[in-house]
Write an enzyme that holds these catalytic residues in place. Structure first.
Site, PDB file in Angstrom:
ATOM      1  CB  SER A 137      -0.959  -0.041   1.190  1.00  0.00           C
ATOM      2  OG  SER A 137      -1.890   1.006   1.125  1.00  0.00           O
ATOM      3  CG  ASP A 173      -2.773   3.822  -1.920  1.00  0.00           C
ATOM      4  OD1 ASP A 173      -3.453   3.609  -2.944  1.00  0.00           O
ATOM      5  OD2 ASP A 173      -2.886   3.117  -0.899  1.00  0.00           O
ATOM      6  CG  ASP A 216      -2.602  -0.758  -2.872  1.00  0.00           C
ATOM      7  OD1 ASP A 216      -2.524   0.395  -2.411  1.00  0.00           O
ATOM      8  OD2 ASP A 216      -3.274  -1.654  -2.332  1.00  0.00           O
ATOM      9  CG  ASP A 267      -5.839   0.468  -1.192  1.00  0.00           C
ATOM     10  OD1 ASP A 267      -5.068   1.448  -1.143  1.00  0.00           O
ATOM     11  OD2 ASP A 267      -5.734  -0.503  -0.429  1.00  0.00           O
TER      12      ASP A 267
END
Length: 571
Positions: free
Chosen positions: A146, A297, A299, A301
């Site tokens: 993340s 961010d 990734d 999400d």
């Protein structure tokens, strides 16, 4: 240190490759402190997966800790999912070693006779969640850390419903992982069972995102000027395409941050919660006169949103503010279409703003509140099948629109944020002014987060001691207000500190404490599940009579939060 050395020497055996053995031997010879940090505990396969620093050792992300987790997952699937051909889909982000780790995971699954769908290149986490159900898989895995620093990587597991694993599967998988020896991992791939996937799933995901994130036909999307940054992450492969398909033509990408790069060279932290991460984007917005800034961010999400305040300056919304505005907008659209009948709900978490509850209630929509983490919001969708899910969010900059993705989803949330901004603009308002209207209709809520880092063995002990002190010697007054309740989610109890009355909290246990006063001032404390940190969440509120007084009221609430922080000796 004797136990740590014994544990480390096991990694000098033939179970581990030559490079790993060399790395461990160098640590034994030259760096006992680093050796201790790598072996004082096992990398925990928590209730969603693992996240940690990369390197050799039991407390690191590497081929063997990931292989062990995957072998445990394989054993659990084989035992509990009675199907002739099990299927798992794997995605990965832009971080160092993510692609290599994804192939290791695919190898282990295929060696256990499990069919694998492996994305050809980096993809957003929400697309992995979508792909699980789209491809009819029994589980999904994404390799990501993340928004953590560059030295981190991680591993998240999803179940067949597209949500991260929750009871009873989480404890079942963890049990299978914990009883495995590293020598039991099957690394020899069956390449016939590994299928590469890409564009076909991408197209389906973007189409579904546009369908769920575009809530109205009467929005002038061409008149909204957008600045977008992927912060060197995976969203670059999906968000621009989704914006274009939704009808947003005036999109300006921060070119210096376009290329995926695990070093995240232009930011201190690739976290859209941090104003510095969006500095290049807001500078571009000021240069070209943009209406809204969106940053995601690594990734994809979480999303950060910056909009123009009443003075025309770019202002970074926090996750609570973004969630409230988007929830209000989504419910309004459902209401305008005659779809609100008392059988709808929105989802949130225990450390997020209570304002979202008030907003939903004003439309006769229920709010379901779960523990921190989107897996609990995804679980709500599965549990409350008699209700329709509108959307849900949490304070940490995550939002989910509809239920086609069962995790926080910055692709669709980006579209929804732009819908709010475009609709407001064409009606003489703005994203920020819509937030102020919500404050006037309810109360002005102000939240603040402090994260305190405590690394290593001693740090972990310090964090536990801080929580123990707050639990066993509770605060009784803060900023002149008496604490009314202390909610201890680890003990599943809510105690009224004034009357002594104790009630039960009907949620899974979690190491979270929440103090609350009669006026709604809240202080929450919890250890981070992904970093060596303890987090303190502050929420205060007061009525706002008119939008013109917002700046004055916000300053008063900010001052109140700072007094509380000082009183708790956290500054």
């Amino acid at each position: 240190m004797t136990n740590i050395l014994d544990k480390a020497k096991q990694w000098l055996t033939a179970t581990f490759d030559a490079d790993t053995q060399t790395e461990i031997q160098n640590l034994i010879n030259n760096n006992p402190d680093d050796l201790a940090d790598r072996f004082y505990k096992d990398m925990e396969f928590g209730t969603g997966g693992m996240r940690g620093i990369m390197g050799a050792g039991t407390n690191r992300i590497n081929k063997y800790t990931l292989g062990r987790a995957t072998q445990g997952l394989s054993n659990y699937l084989i035992k509990n999912v009675k199907k002739e051909q099990l299927k798992v889909v794997i995605a990965y982000d832009c971080r160092h070693n993510s692609q290599k780790f994804a192939k290791v995971v695919a190898d282990v699954l295929s060696a256990n006779n499990i069919k694998v769908f492996l994305f050809e290149d980096l993809r957003p986490t929400p697309e992995l969640s979508f792909a699980v159900r789209h491809l009819g898989c029994d589980a999904g895995i994404v390799l990501t850390a993340s928004h953590n620093p560059p030295e981190y990587n991680g591993y998240k597991v999803y179940w067949a419903d597209g949500g991260q694993i929750v009871p009873p599967h989480d404890s079942g998988i963890i049990g299978n992982v914990n009883k495995l020896d590293f020598s039991e991992i099957k690394f020899d791939a069956n390449e016939d069972l590994i299928e590469t996937i890409g564009a076909v799933v991408d197209d389906a995901f973007v189409e579904a995102s546009v369908k769920n994130g575009s809530l109205s036909d009467d929005i002038d999307r061409k008149n909204l000027k957008i600045v977008f940054t992927s912060l060197h992450g995976t969203s670059i492969v999906s968000v621009p395409d989704a914006l274009k398909k939704a009808g947003y033509d005036d999109v300006h990408i921060v070119e210096e941050q376009r290329k995926p790069d695990g070093d995240f060279p232009t930011v201190k932290s690739p976290n859209p919660e941090e104003p510095e991460a969006l500095e290049m984007a807001t500078n571009l917005a000021n240069k070209i006169g943009a209406d809204i800034v969106i940053g995601t961010d690594p990734d994809c999400d979480r999303l950060g949103v910056a909009v123009r305040d009443t003075d025309g300056n770019m202002k970074l919304m926090n996750g609570n503010q973004t969630m409230v505005v988007m929830t209000d907008f989504a419910i309004q659209k459902w209401k305008n279409e005659g779809k609100i009948n008392g059988k709808q709900f929105v989802g949130t978490t225990i450390v997020s703003t209570e304002l979202v509850n008030d907003v939903a209630a004003s439309y006769n929509v229920a709010t379901k509140v779960g523990l921190t983490g989107f897996k609990w919001i995804a679980k709500m969708v599965r549990d409350f099948t008699d209700l329709q899910f509108i959307g849900g969010g949490e304070e940490s900059f995550g939002y989910m629109v509809g239920d086609f993705v069962r995790d926080k989803d910055a692709v669709t949330a980006t579209l929804l944020a732009c819908e709010v901004a475009a609709f407001a603009k064409q009606n003489g308002s703005s994203f920020y002014e819509e937030l102020l209207k919500i404050y006037v209709n309810n109360k002005f809520y102000k939240e603040h987060l402090i994260s305190i880092t405590k690394k290593g063995m001693d740090g972990a002990a310090e964090i536990q001691q801080m929580l123990s002190d707050m639990r066993n010697n509770p605060i009784t007054e803060i900023d002149g207000e008496k604490i009314e309740t202390l909610s201890d989610y680890n003990a599943s109890t809510r105690k009224n500190l004034i009357t002594g009355e104790v009630s039960e909290i009907d949620m899974p246990k979690s190491n979270v404490l929440i103090y609350q006063t009669a006026s709604g001032t809240r202080i929450a404390a919890r250890p981070s599940g992904t970093e060596p940190k303890i987090k303190f969440y502050f929420s205060v509120n007061t009525p706002l009579d008119k939008t013109e007084n917002a700046e004055k009221v916000e300053a008063e609430l900010d001052a109140k939060i700072q007094r509380i922080i000082k009183e708790m000796k956290l500054s």
